[in-house]
Write a protein that holds these residues in place. Structure first.
Motif, short mmCIF file in Angstrom:
data_model
loop_
_atom_site.label_atom_id
_atom_site.label_comp_id
_atom_site.label_asym_id
_atom_site.label_seq_id
_atom_site.Cartn_x
_atom_site.Cartn_y
_atom_site.Cartn_z
N ASP A 61 6.30 8.63 11.71
CA ASP A 61 6.38 10.06 12.01
C ASP A 61 5.35 10.85 11.22
N CYS A 62 5.21 10.52 9.93
CA CYS A 62 4.21 11.19 9.10
C CYS A 62 2.82 11.03 9.69
N HIS A 63 2.46 9.81 10.06
CA HIS A 63 1.14 9.55 10.63
C HIS A 63 0.95 10.33 11.93
N ASN A 64 1.99 10.38 12.77
CA ASN A 64 1.91 11.12 14.03
C ASN A 64 1.71 12.62 13.81
N LEU A 65 2.20 13.11 12.68
CA LEU A 65 2.08 14.53 12.36
C LEU A 65 0.86 14.84 11.48
N GLY A 66 0.08 13.81 11.16
CA GLY A 66 -1.10 14.01 10.31
C GLY A 66 -0.78 14.18 8.84
N ILE A 67 0.35 13.66 8.40
CA ILE A 67 0.78 13.76 7.00
C ILE A 67 0.33 12.49 6.27
N MET A 68 -0.32 12.66 5.13
CA MET A 68 -0.74 11.52 4.33
C MET A 68 0.49 10.89 3.66
N THR A 69 0.50 9.55 3.61
CA THR A 69 1.62 8.83 3.01
C THR A 69 1.10 7.95 1.87
N PRO A 70 2.02 7.49 1.01
CA PRO A 70 1.60 6.58 -0.06
C PRO A 70 0.99 5.31 0.54
N GLN A 71 0.16 4.66 -0.22
CA GLN A 71 -0.45 3.42 0.24
C GLN A 71 0.62 2.37 0.48
N ASP A 72 0.29 1.41 1.33
CA ASP A 72 1.25 0.36 1.69
C ASP A 72 1.83 -0.34 0.47
N LYS A 73 1.04 -0.53 -0.56
CA LYS A 73 1.52 -1.21 -1.77
C LYS A 73 2.65 -0.41 -2.43
N GLU A 74 2.50 0.89 -2.46
CA GLU A 74 3.53 1.75 -3.05
C GLU A 74 4.82 1.70 -2.22
N ILE A 75 4.67 1.67 -0.89
CA ILE A 75 5.83 1.55 -0.01
C ILE A 75 6.55 0.23 -0.25
N GLU A 76 5.79 -0.86 -0.38
CA GLU A 76 6.38 -2.16 -0.65
C GLU A 76 7.15 -2.13 -1.97
N LYS A 77 6.60 -1.46 -2.97
CA LYS A 77 7.27 -1.34 -4.27
C LYS A 77 8.59 -0.58 -4.13
N MET A 78 8.61 0.49 -3.33
CA MET A 78 9.83 1.26 -3.13
C MET A 78 10.90 0.40 -2.47
N ILE A 79 10.51 -0.41 -1.50
CA ILE A 79 11.46 -1.26 -0.79
C ILE A 79 12.05 -2.31 -1.74
N VAL A 80 11.20 -2.91 -2.56
CA VAL A 80 11.67 -3.91 -3.53
C VAL A 80 12.64 -3.26 -4.52
N GLU A 81 12.30 -2.07 -5.01
CA GLU A 81 13.17 -1.36 -5.96
C GLU A 81 14.51 -1.04 -5.31
N TRP A 82 14.48 -0.67 -4.02
CA TRP A 82 15.73 -0.39 -3.32
C TRP A 82 16.61 -1.63 -3.31
N GLY A 83 16.00 -2.78 -3.01
CA GLY A 83 16.75 -4.03 -2.97
C GLY A 83 17.31 -4.40 -4.33
N GLU A 84 16.61 -4.09 -5.40
CA GLU A 84 17.07 -4.42 -6.74
C GLU A 84 18.25 -3.55 -7.17
N ARG A 85 18.35 -2.35 -6.60
CA ARG A 85 19.46 -1.46 -6.95
C ARG A 85 20.75 -1.87 -6.27
N LYS A 86 20.65 -2.68 -5.24
CA LYS A 86 21.85 -3.07 -4.46
C LYS A 86 22.67 -4.06 -5.19
#
Length: 118
Positions: free
Chosen positions: A93-118
């Motif tokens: 959605d961000c890309h479709n709206l022209g919104i810059m997002t964190p780099q893929d590496k940062e997204i991967e880090k967020m996903i890993v951190e989410w899994g560690e909190r579970k």
């Protein structure tokens, strides 16, 4: 995730909660429950009271006097794969709206951190 929701909300002039709920419905985890029409109002009120992402949609049922309720779970219950799907949808959605997002590496880090909190 909430920053992505906020960025989309600002661009679309809506609240971040509205963005979040929209994406929960688009990619979220839900159960379809067939229930008596008279029970729906109370069930939806109680279900939605669990948190921002706990939302419901209704659909027709083949049974007389009944309605199907699609009961979506909030992301606090998601596993890593489900959360990844939600974040990927927000990024799209961000890309479709022209919104810059964190780099893929940062997204991967967020996903890993989410899994560690579970």
């Amino acid at each position: 995730m909430w920053q992505l929701c906020q960025d989309i909300a600002e661009k679309m002039n809506i609240t971040k909660e509205e963005v979040y709920r929209k994406h929960i419905k688009e990619v979220g985890v839900f159960d379809t429950l067939c229930m008596r029409d008279k029970a729906i109002k109370r069930f939806i009120a109680e279900w939605c009271n669990k948190g921002i992402g706990w939302v419901c949609d209704i659909d027709t049922s083949k049974l007389d006097g009944c309605t199907n309720v699609l009961a979506y779970y909030g992301s606090s219950t998601y596993d890593t794969k489900e959360m990844s799907r939600l974040i990927d949808n927000l990024i799209q959605d961000c890309h479709n709206l022209g919104i810059m997002t964190p780099q893929d590496k940062e997204i991967e880090k967020m996903i890993v951190e989410w899994g560690e909190r579970k």
